[in-house]
Design an enzyme around this catalytic site. Structure first.
Site, PDB file in Angstrom:
ATOM      1  N   GLU A 167       0.803  -1.230   0.000  1.00 25.78           N
ATOM      2  CA  GLU A 167       0.000   0.000   0.000  1.00 25.78           C
ATOM      3  C   GLU A 167       0.834   1.277   0.000  1.00 25.78           C
ATOM      4  O   GLU A 167       0.716   2.089   0.921  1.00 25.78           O
ATOM      5  CB  GLU A 167      -0.951   0.012   1.204  1.00 25.78           C
ATOM      6  CG  GLU A 167      -1.969  -1.109   1.181  1.00 25.78           C
ATOM      7  CD  GLU A 167      -3.004  -0.994   2.287  1.00 25.78           C
ATOM      8  OE1 GLU A 167      -2.877  -0.114   3.154  1.00 25.78           O
ATOM      9  OE2 GLU A 167      -3.955  -1.787   2.275  1.00 25.78           O
ATOM     10  N   GLU A 377      -5.003  -8.718   1.083  1.00 31.43           N
ATOM     11  CA  GLU A 377      -5.676  -8.427   2.354  1.00 31.43           C
ATOM     12  C   GLU A 377      -7.168  -8.260   2.123  1.00 31.43           C
ATOM     13  O   GLU A 377      -7.576  -7.585   1.170  1.00 31.43           O
ATOM     14  CB  GLU A 377      -5.184  -7.113   2.993  1.00 31.43           C
ATOM     15  CG  GLU A 377      -3.807  -7.180   3.551  1.00 31.43           C
ATOM     16  CD  GLU A 377      -3.352  -5.848   4.165  1.00 31.43           C
ATOM     17  OE1 GLU A 377      -4.201  -5.059   4.640  1.00 31.43           O
ATOM     18  OE2 GLU A 377      -2.140  -5.609   4.162  1.00 31.43           O
TER      19      GLU A 377
HETATM   20  C1  BGP Z   1      -4.158  -1.994   5.574  1.00 30.21           C
HETATM   21  C2  BGP Z   1      -2.767  -2.295   6.045  1.00 30.21           C
HETATM   22  C3  BGP Z   1      -2.690  -3.305   7.130  1.00 30.21           C
HETATM   23  C4  BGP Z   1      -3.834  -3.258   8.124  1.00 30.21           C
HETATM   24  C5  BGP Z   1      -5.169  -3.061   7.464  1.00 30.21           C
HETATM   25  C6  BGP Z   1      -6.291  -2.774   8.412  1.00 30.21           C
HETATM   26  O1  BGP Z   1      -4.217  -0.690   5.105  1.00 30.21           O
HETATM   27  O2  BGP Z   1      -1.970  -2.779   4.975  1.00 30.21           O
HETATM   28  O3  BGP Z   1      -1.425  -3.194   7.714  1.00 30.21           O
HETATM   29  O4  BGP Z   1      -3.594  -2.447   9.188  1.00 30.21           O
HETATM   30  O5  BGP Z   1      -5.159  -2.028   6.525  1.00 30.21           O
HETATM   31  O6  BGP Z   1      -6.281  -1.439   8.752  1.00 30.21           O
HETATM   32  P1  BGP Z   1      -6.517  -0.880  10.199  1.00 30.21           P
HETATM   33  O7  BGP Z   1      -5.556  -1.638  11.058  1.00 30.21           O
HETATM   34  O8  BGP Z   1      -6.227   0.565  10.118  1.00 30.21           O
HETATM   35  O9  BGP Z   1      -7.930  -1.152  10.527  1.00 30.21           O
END
Ligand code: BGP
Length: 478
Positions: A167, A377
């Site tokens: 990202e 993800e």
């Molecule tokens: C993405 C990231 C992850 C993870 C996920 C969930 O943007 O790559 O590392 O954190 O989001 O986000 P959050 O933890 O802010 O809810």
């Protein structure tokens, strides 16, 4: 909609990132990262939470891989912490750092789990931030390439899937435009400039990987938030075009086509923020786009986009507390704003729950780039509770089942999908939301501090998903 199954060899996976899960932030010669610094500044993370200990995966990886094996996981996506390998970002290698990942990779492959390795999931060595401003300088290209080469040489034999950057759109937006991630800057030009440098790093590393003849597949993962217009009105549809031109396609074209979209260029040039793109950059970016094997997609939600007048809203409040409804509208005056969609449900952190948006987004990507996709993800952040040794997270099962079904529909419509990684395997540190926003299939007892692992209901369910190669999601409705 066609009912289609998943191909044989589909990578049923789950994911994590070094800073969010490992802990051991000073162990065995690791250098500090920009996140180690950031979490120590007052007020930067939810209730001052940090990843010093996190899920202590660094010391408990054997137990965690044992759980992955029990789950039947086909792939585990994790990131290597650059400052564990190079405490100063470059120069002398920290052998103990390499050793940790060597052991983890061995443990995975010995248990039949494919390692999917991310080289950069946001924990830049602090030394490089101090020396030349990290992502603001082109000096990072050579240092990153040296770090990547070290990893390819050390693990190339066992690792077949590499993700260069996680990202880049999120860490540059939050780090250089919205001042919510390190280094906490807020400047449109700097954001676009650093994003351009991430694309150069990606292309350089992809090229290096191919030139050195490493076996396997390489790409980067972008956070993709497909969008709809808030209404049929001409002004909302124009807002949607603006959103894609300056956002999604701006971010992905440079990685997947090697050039920025024309309309986005016009806008950013008028705004005086267009990054400098040399002829050599163009050549490199085109080559990187040609050589990358797949596109990693992190999908959580869609956006609904509406007209935003020139004196309209800018960036609003982000919900980092889990108090539903505390997220406000936000946008770019004169271009677009994102609004709540009355037809969609939202999580406690105000993220839109929209499985069909995944199918729709995958089809858009197929049309635009024609690249194979790995969903690196997808998951639901929620409050979970441990009750008598169990965690009943039916809401997560529902969420994942619908998204997996959307994947099968996309496959039936011609999308080449290599795999699907849930975010996340264990509970872990959520960058701005602390430990109360949980994503794991495995609960980690942060509250008592024992960090005990407890399999959630979603763990048992995902085990059946994998065993049936996704079929149980096609059969369940809901
Ligand atoms: C993405 C990231 C992850 C993870 C996920 C969930 O943007 O790559 O590392 O954190 O989001 O986000 P959050 O933890 O802010 O809810």
């Amino acid at each position: 909609m066609n009912r289609a199954g998943f191909p044989a060899g589909f990578l049923w996976g789950s994911a994590s990132a070094a800073y969010q899960v490992e802990g051991a932030y000073q162990a065995d010669g690791k250098g500090p990262s920009i996140w180690d610094t950031w979490v120590r500044l007052p007020g930067k993370t939810f209730q001052g939470a940090n990843g010093d200990v996190a899920a202590d995966h660094y010391h408990r990886y054997r137990e965690d891989v044992g759980l992955m094996k029990e789950l039947g996981l086909k792939a585990y996506r994790f990131s290597i912490s650059w400052p564990r390998i190079f405490p100063q970002g470059k120069g002398k290698i920290n052998q103990a750092g390499l050793e940790f990942y060597k052991n983890l990779i061995h443990q995975l492959t010995a248990n039949g789990i494919e390692p999917v390795v991310t080289l950069y999931h946001w924990d830049l060595p602090q030394a490089l931030q101090d020396e030349y401003g990290g992502w603001e300088s082109r000096d990072i290209i050579a240092d990153f390439a040296n770090y990547a080469k070290t990893c390819f040489d050390a693990f190339g034999g066992q690792v077949k899937y590499w993700i260069v950057l996680n990202e880049p759109n999120i860490f540059t937006q939050l780090g250089y435009l919205l001042a919510m991630h390190p280094p906490g800057k807020s400047d449109l030009r700097t954001y676009l400039h650093t994003y351009h440098i991430t694309a150069l790093v990606h292309a350089t590393v992809v090229k290096l990987f191919k030139e050195q003849g490493h076996p396997g597949h390489i790409g980067s993962s972008i956070a993709f938030t497909p969008a709809y217009p808030a209404s049929d009105k001409e002004e909302d549809r124009r807002a949607l075009t603006n959103y894609y031109a300056t956002n999604c396609w701006w971010l992905m074209d440079i990685y997947c086509k090697g050039e920025y979209p024309a309309r986005g260029k016009e806008y950013y040039t008028q705004a005086g923020a267009m990054p400098q793109v040399s002829a050599a950059d163009r050549e490199l970016l085109r080559r990187g786009a040609e050589l990358a094997d797949f596109l990693g997609v992190n999908y959580y939600q869609t956006a609904t986009v509406a007209h935003n007048p020139i004196d309209g809203v800018g960036f609003g409040a982000m919900n980092t507390s889990g108090k539903k409804g505390t997220q406000t509208e936000n946008g770019v005056p004169g271009l677009y704003k994102t609004v709540f969609n009355p037809n969609i449900e939202y999580t406690d952190w105000d993220w839109a729950i929209d499985p069909d948006g995944l199918r729709y987004g995958l089809l858009q990507l197929k049309e635009r780039y024609g690249l194979p996709v790995l969903i690196s993800e997808n998951g639901l952040g929620a409050f979970d509770s441990l009750e008598q040794g169990r965690v009943h997270d039916q809401y997560r099962i529902d969420f994942l089942a619908k998204h997996i079904r959307a994947c099968s529909q996309a496959i039936a419509q011609g999308v080449e999908l290599w795999g699907y990684c849930t975010w996340s395997f264990t509970d872990l540190f959520s960058w701005l939301n602390g430990y109360q926003k949980r994503y794991g299939l495995v609960y980690v007892d942060f509250d008592s501090g024992t960090l005990q692992r407890v399999k959630k209901d979603s763990f048992y369910w995902y085990k059946e998903v994998i065993a049936s190669n996704g079929d149980i999601c096609l059969e369940t409705e809901g």
